[in-house]
Design a protein around this motif. Structure first.
Motif, PDB file in Angstrom:
ATOM      1  N   GLU A 134      20.010   3.461  42.356  1.00 39.12           N
ATOM      2  CA  GLU A 134      21.439   3.598  42.654  1.00 39.12           C
ATOM      3  C   GLU A 134      21.710   3.423  44.150  1.00 39.12           C
ATOM      4  OE1 GLU A 134      24.838   7.089  43.009  1.00 39.12           O
ATOM      5  OE2 GLU A 134      22.925   7.528  42.022  1.00 39.12           O
ATOM      6  N   TYR A 155      18.530  -1.308  31.521  1.00 38.95           N
ATOM      7  CA  TYR A 155      18.251  -0.674  32.814  1.00 38.95           C
ATOM      8  C   TYR A 155      19.543  -0.115  33.395  1.00 38.95           C
ATOM      9  CZ  TYR A 155      13.987  -3.483  32.452  1.00 38.95           C
ATOM     10  OH  TYR A 155      12.812  -4.049  32.026  1.00 38.95           O
ATOM     11  N   THR A 157      21.147   2.865  33.746  1.00 35.43           N
ATOM     12  CA  THR A 157      21.449   4.126  34.423  1.00 35.43           C
ATOM     13  C   THR A 157      21.789   3.939  35.886  1.00 35.43           C
ATOM     14  OG1 THR A 157      19.960   5.283  32.909  1.00 35.43           O
ATOM     15  CG2 THR A 157      20.618   6.449  34.901  1.00 35.43           C
ATOM     16  N   GLU A 158      20.940   3.234  36.602  1.00 33.33           N
ATOM     17  CA  GLU A 158      21.157   3.066  38.036  1.00 33.33           C
ATOM     18  C   GLU A 158      22.365   2.182  38.351  1.00 33.33           C
ATOM     19  OE1 GLU A 158      19.277   4.942  40.283  1.00 33.33           O
ATOM     20  OE2 GLU A 158      18.722   5.794  38.369  1.00 33.33           O
ATOM     21  N   THR A 160      24.959   1.737  36.497  1.00 34.15           N
ATOM     22  CA  THR A 160      26.148   2.481  36.074  1.00 34.15           C
ATOM     23  C   THR A 160      26.577   3.480  37.133  1.00 34.15           C
ATOM     24  OG1 THR A 160      25.567   2.261  33.730  1.00 34.15           O
ATOM     25  CG2 THR A 160      27.099   4.022  34.317  1.00 34.15           C
ATOM     26  N   LYS A 161      25.620   4.214  37.661  1.00 34.08           N
ATOM     27  CA  LYS A 161      25.941   5.204  38.697  1.00 34.08           C
ATOM     28  C   LYS A 161      26.480   4.523  39.952  1.00 34.08           C
ATOM     29  CE  LYS A 161      21.873   7.260  38.508  1.00 34.08           C
ATOM     30  NZ  LYS A 161      20.742   8.207  38.768  1.00 34.08           N
TER      31      LYS A 161
END
Length: 554
Positions: A134, A155, A157-158, A160-161
């Motif tokens: 992130e 992949y 999560t990062e 998205t944040k």
């Protein structure tokens, strides 16, 4: 092999692809008004291939996905229209020419679709490592001012944040829902013509690795990248009449080496790009044999892994016309071993993110000189300068400096750093090199990597070459570590070949036979593996961090 679209790409055969006269309307105005303006767009290489050989296979992926040039061109045109209309995400703002599009994808067909689609729309591509955290994504997106992220939900999560923090939309390349790339492209109208750009307009912003500080965005123009994908390969090895170019793309396409030398060069030659999302030596060897790959390019660690692979004798590499090494200096012993094993001479070249990348290379015409990066390619000049920016005599080390069509426009939003790097009309690489009397060049090391031991300069590459001569050494990296007495001391980190045993004392004696007393490593550490970056380069900065954490000080 038959060219068939996979169900993964149903949008390719949609009815909107049938009409060549489809006119895209953006905010009430037609893009057709710009069709006959003077134009030079890197995306032309894909357009031209689609017009010349529409049914020819452009991409092979996962042994079951085969996209023709027509398929790829239509998909890229649809992606461009999504960007320009803003129909790629809820509440998204339409992209305008020169807006930045960040692509965080591995080697999959969607990378090529997004890359060329952004170029078709006149946008600027910002490729990033899809495994970034992130913090890394946020930093580069914020610096580049990208309007949209193209990423993998796998992949997610990062990205998205990061996107949430930045307030920008994400277009998921692997999302099979109505909000994903497949569904959106299926309903999009293909862009009828490329948005005009000028040769000097920025096509790609490529961020440097940041080994010496905060990453900087190298602005590469359409002409920079076009010439590197067309003129440069032909100066290294001209294609034979009726020869089919089949290229294995295992180098990450978000890296300039893979992007230019694999993707863009292949499409410029109307060749076949066989894509692998990750490097596994056995799979690489299998794929070369299965698809009769004619061109393979890799970094030195890839060649080492292929030679050490238990399956290395199982497959034939007879289809290869050429193998290229870049990204870091390749040990001469590895060059020799690869040629003895497979009968293929590795051509070593040299380039950087800031030079599009290739600026110097061994070539078929001028021959190969082991340990050398060959001669500057067509249209490029190189020189070796001292710390006062004065030329040094042949045979003497100095900083490698470059000028020519390959050199970037500058660093994005960094005029001070640009001026420093481009002093007196030469791009200063930060690499230490030597020009030989025959006009060829050798890279000794990075200026930052040079070890100053007791006031004497030691170049890690020279020590590494000697280490690779030992039969028990599989991989080696030499760095400087703090020394109270000498300022810096020489440390070697070594991976042993499987089934071989060797002591630090034996390594020391081996080095003493080939190196002056002040050059051989005083600290020798055996490790299971060396840290590597996304392109496979050994990360010496991480090795230095190992040492710092151990708080060792000789």
């Amino acid at each position: 092999m038959e060219t068939t679209p996979c169900r993964m790409f149903p949008f390719i055969r949609s009815k909107t692809a049938q009409s060549k006269n489809t006119e895209l309307t953006v905010n009430g105005s037609s893009s057709s008004s710009a069709l006959y303006k003077s134009n030079f767009n890197l995306g032309t290489i894909l357009c031209a291939a689609a017009q010349d050989s529409p049914q020819k296979t452009a991409i092979v992926y996962d042994d079951k996905i085969f996209l023709s040039y027509k398929d790829l061109d239509v998909a890229a045109r649809k992606f461009a229209s999504l960007l320009m209309t803003g129909n790629y995400a809820k509440g998204a703002v339409p992209c305008r020419p020169e807006d930045r599009v960040a692509i965080l994808l591995p080697n999959i067909p969607q990378f090529c679709i997004a890359y060329y689609g952004a170029l078709y729309a006149g946008c600027i591509v910002v490729p990033m490592n899809f495994l970034f955290t992130e913090r890394e994504i946020t930093g580069l997106v914020k610096d580049s001012e990208a309007k949209v992220l193209v990423a993998l939900k796998a992949y997610g999560t990062e990205p998205t944040k990061a996107a949430k923090k930045l307030g920008i939309p994400i277009l998921w390349a692997d999302d099979e829902s109505s909000c994903g790339m497949q569904a959106l492209l299926s309903s999009a109208n293909p862009l009828p013509a490329l948005i005009p750009t000028s040769p000097d307009d920025t096509a790609v912003i490529l961020y440097t690795s940041g080994t010496t500080g905060v990453p900087k965005g190298a602005m590469l123009s359409h002409m920079n990248l076009f010439l590197n994908a067309t003129i440069v390969p032909n100066t290294i090895r001209p294609v034979e009449p009726d020869e089919e170019t089949i290229v294995l793309a295992v180098l990450p396409l978000f890296h300039i080496f893979g992007q230019t030398c694999m993707q863009n060069t292949t499409f410029a030659r109307m060749g076949k790009l066989v894509m692998l999302p990750r490097f596994e030596p056995g799979e690489v060897l299998r794929t070369i044999e299965k698809y009769n790959v004619s061109l393979f390019a890799g970094v030195p660690t890839m060649y080492i892994a292929m030679l050490r692979c238990p399956e290395s004798d199982k497959y034939s590499l007879g289809s290869l016309k050429m193998a290229i090494s870049g990204g870091a200096a390749i040990p001469v012993e590895i060059l020799k071993e690869f040629e003895q094993r497979y009968g293929i001479a590795i051509m070593e070249g040299y380039g950087l993110s800031e030079t599009s990348p290739t600026c110097c290379s061994n070539s078929v015409r001028q021959g190969r000189k082991p340990g050398s990066i060959g001669h500057p390619v067509w249209g490029v000049e190189m020189t070796i300068l001292d710390e006062k920016d004065q030329p040094v005599p042949d045979g003497q080390p100095g900083e490698v400096c470059i000028r020519g069509h390959c050199v970037m426009k500058g660093y994005f939003k960094r005029p001070k750093e640009t001026a420093e790097a481009m002093r007196n009309g030469w791009f200063h690489t930060g690499d230490v090199g030597i020009r030989d009397p025959d006009g060829s060049y050798r890279i000794v090391d990075r200026t930052k990597d040079m070890i100053i031991r007791g006031g004497l300069n030691v170049y890690p590459r020279e020590v590494e070459e000697v280490l690779y001569m030992h039969p028990a050494v599989a991989e080696a990296a030499v760095v400087g570590i703090p020394s109270e007495r000498l300022g810096e001391e020489i440390a070697a980190y070594i991976c042993k070949k499987e089934g071989h045993e060797v002591s630090s004392e034996e390594i020391t004696e081996h080095c003493k036979r080939y190196l002056a007393a002040y050059k051989y490593p005083r600290k020798i550490e055996f490790v299971k593996e060396l840290p590597k970056g996304p392109s496979g380069k050994i990360l010496k900065r991480e090795i230095r961090e190992w040492h710092k954490k151990m708080k060792s000080k000789l």
